[in-house]
Write a protein that holds these residues in place. Structure first.
Motif, mmCIF file in Angstrom:
data_model
loop_
_atom_site.group_PDB
_atom_site.id
_atom_site.type_symbol
_atom_site.label_atom_id
_atom_site.label_comp_id
_atom_site.label_asym_id
_atom_site.label_seq_id
_atom_site.Cartn_x
_atom_site.Cartn_y
_atom_site.Cartn_z
ATOM 1 N N CYS A 145 0.858 -1.182 0.000
ATOM 2 C CA CYS A 145 0.000 0.000 0.000
ATOM 3 C C CYS A 145 0.895 1.233 0.000
ATOM 4 C CB CYS A 145 -0.897 0.021 1.222
ATOM 5 S SG CYS A 145 -1.804 1.582 1.455
ATOM 6 N N THR A 146 0.675 2.130 -0.935
ATOM 7 C CA THR A 146 1.358 3.419 -0.957
ATOM 8 C C THR A 146 0.314 4.521 -1.020
ATOM 9 O OG1 THR A 146 1.593 3.344 -3.361
ATOM 10 C CG2 THR A 146 3.445 2.529 -2.055
ATOM 11 N N TYR A 147 0.726 5.714 -0.603
ATOM 12 C CA TYR A 147 -0.261 6.784 -0.516
ATOM 13 C C TYR A 147 0.313 8.113 -0.985
ATOM 14 C CZ TYR A 147 2.269 8.282 3.646
ATOM 15 O OH TYR A 147 3.238 8.717 4.502
ATOM 16 N N THR A 148 -0.585 8.995 -1.300
ATOM 17 C CA THR A 148 -0.265 10.401 -1.572
ATOM 18 C C THR A 148 -1.194 11.235 -0.724
ATOM 19 O OG1 THR A 148 0.306 9.879 -3.871
ATOM 20 C CG2 THR A 148 -0.140 12.191 -3.347
ATOM 21 N N ALA A 149 -0.624 12.157 0.027
ATOM 22 C CA ALA A 149 -1.466 12.987 0.891
ATOM 23 C C ALA A 149 -0.739 14.265 1.249
ATOM 24 C CB ALA A 149 -1.844 12.232 2.169
ATOM 25 N N THR A 150 -1.520 15.299 1.506
ATOM 26 C CA THR A 150 -0.948 16.529 2.037
ATOM 27 C C THR A 150 -0.900 16.420 3.553
ATOM 28 O OG1 THR A 150 -3.155 17.494 2.074
ATOM 29 C CG2 THR A 150 -1.806 17.927 0.128
ATOM 30 N N GLY A 151 0.020 17.105 4.139
ATOM 31 C CA GLY A 151 0.126 17.071 5.586
ATOM 32 C C GLY A 151 0.619 15.724 6.088
ATOM 33 N N TYR A 152 0.150 15.361 7.269
ATOM 34 C CA TYR A 152 0.602 14.137 7.922
ATOM 35 C C TYR A 152 -0.594 13.222 8.154
ATOM 36 C CZ TYR A 152 4.737 16.931 8.608
ATOM 37 O OH TYR A 152 5.838 17.712 8.391
ATOM 38 N N PRO A 153 -0.835 12.304 7.216
ATOM 39 C CA PRO A 153 -2.043 11.484 7.321
ATOM 40 C C PRO A 153 -1.933 10.419 8.403
ATOM 41 C CG PRO A 153 -0.714 10.737 5.483
ATOM 42 C CD PRO A 153 -0.049 11.977 6.021
ATOM 43 N N SER A 154 -3.085 9.917 8.818
ATOM 44 C CA SER A 154 -3.171 8.690 9.594
ATOM 45 C C SER A 154 -3.526 7.557 8.640
ATOM 46 C CB SER A 154 -4.250 8.818 10.674
ATOM 47 O OG SER A 154 -3.879 9.790 11.625
ATOM 48 N N LEU A 155 -2.995 6.377 8.906
ATOM 49 C CA LEU A 155 -3.118 5.258 7.970
ATOM 50 C C LEU A 155 -3.820 4.074 8.618
ATOM 51 C CD1 LEU A 155 0.494 5.454 6.504
ATOM 52 C CD2 LEU A 155 -1.593 6.410 5.517
ATOM 53 N N PHE A 156 -4.574 3.339 7.808
ATOM 54 C CA PHE A 156 -5.433 2.285 8.326
ATOM 55 C C PHE A 156 -5.443 1.089 7.379
ATOM 56 C CE2 PHE A 156 -7.533 5.145 11.325
ATOM 57 C CZ PHE A 156 -7.330 6.377 10.724
#
Lengths: 111, 113
Positions: free
Chosen positions: B23-34
């Motif tokens: 799983c990889t992600y793109t997000a602004t700021g500091y996301p929480s992951l689940f």
């Protein structure tokens, strides 16, 4: 065990009929979401509320769908008129902070 | 905007095999992951979470570590069971998304005896 409760669990209806799905969020949760799940589109966010106020319903077809929270213990999603392409599983979820819990879903079939 | 990409499925394993779902992600700021799991005919259940970089979430033998440098949150289990057969969803709550979950497309896992 606190849980998100959805009704009905299963619904078969004819095209053109009104469908109302109900959700009781977990007591104390201030955020409520409606998601739709289909094989083709996966999980789509339809609408969500914070402290009963709608924050985002951009994922919802406005001409036939509406979502409301009449009080803190009840969220509703209404489809009028329903169409076969609305056949899907509709999930309600509630959360507080970063922990979000899903209901068992309402399995809708429109024939 | 925020997005989550999961490895293509379905994944088919024999019982007691090692599992990795990327799983990889793109997000602004500091996301929480689940990671959420969906068993056949049921709703989504929260499996584990991590709210800051280098955190490791764990539950029921599953683990995932929040890697900010690689923007990843891979799910692992050392020895899968037939009962682990389900659909697994990676998700995030971005820093500016007011608690809204963004999901990956889901990965179907089938474990054979």
């Amino acid at each position: 065990d606190a849980r998100v409760t959805q009704t009905p669990r299963h619904k078969v209806t004819e095209m053109g009929q009104e469908v109302t799905m109900r959700c009781q969020p977990i007591l104390g949760h201030n955020t409520v979401f409606w998601y739709r799940q289909t094989m083709m589109q996966g999980l789509e966010l339809l609408a969500y509320f914070r402290n009963r106020a709608p924050l985002d319903d951009s994922g919802m077809p406005k001409d036939r769908f509406s979502a409301e929270m009449p009080d803190a213990t009840l969220a509703t999603l209404k489809i009028q008129p329903s169409e076969p392409r609305d056949s899907a599983v509709y999930f309600c979820a509630s959360g507080s902070g970063y922990t979000i819990y899903f209901g068992e879903g309402s399995w809708l079939t429109v024939v | 905007g925020n997005s989550v990409t999961q490895m293509e499925g379905p994944v088919t394993l024999s019982e007691e095999a090692f599992l990795t779902i990327n799983c990889t992600y793109t997000a602004t700021g500091y996301p929480s992951l689940f990671w959420y799991v969906q068993y056949p005919g049921e709703g989504l259940q929260l499996l584990l979470k991590a709210t800051k970089a280098d955190d490791k979430g764990s539950n029921k033998g599953f683990e995932a570590t929040y890697r900010k440098e690689t923007t990843s949150f891979h799910l692992e289990k050392g020895s899968v069971q037939v009962s682990d057969s389900a659909v697994y969803f990676c998700a995030l709550i971005g820093g500016t998304s007011y608690g809204k979950l963004t999901f990956g497309q889901g990965t179907i896992l089938t474990v054979h005896p």
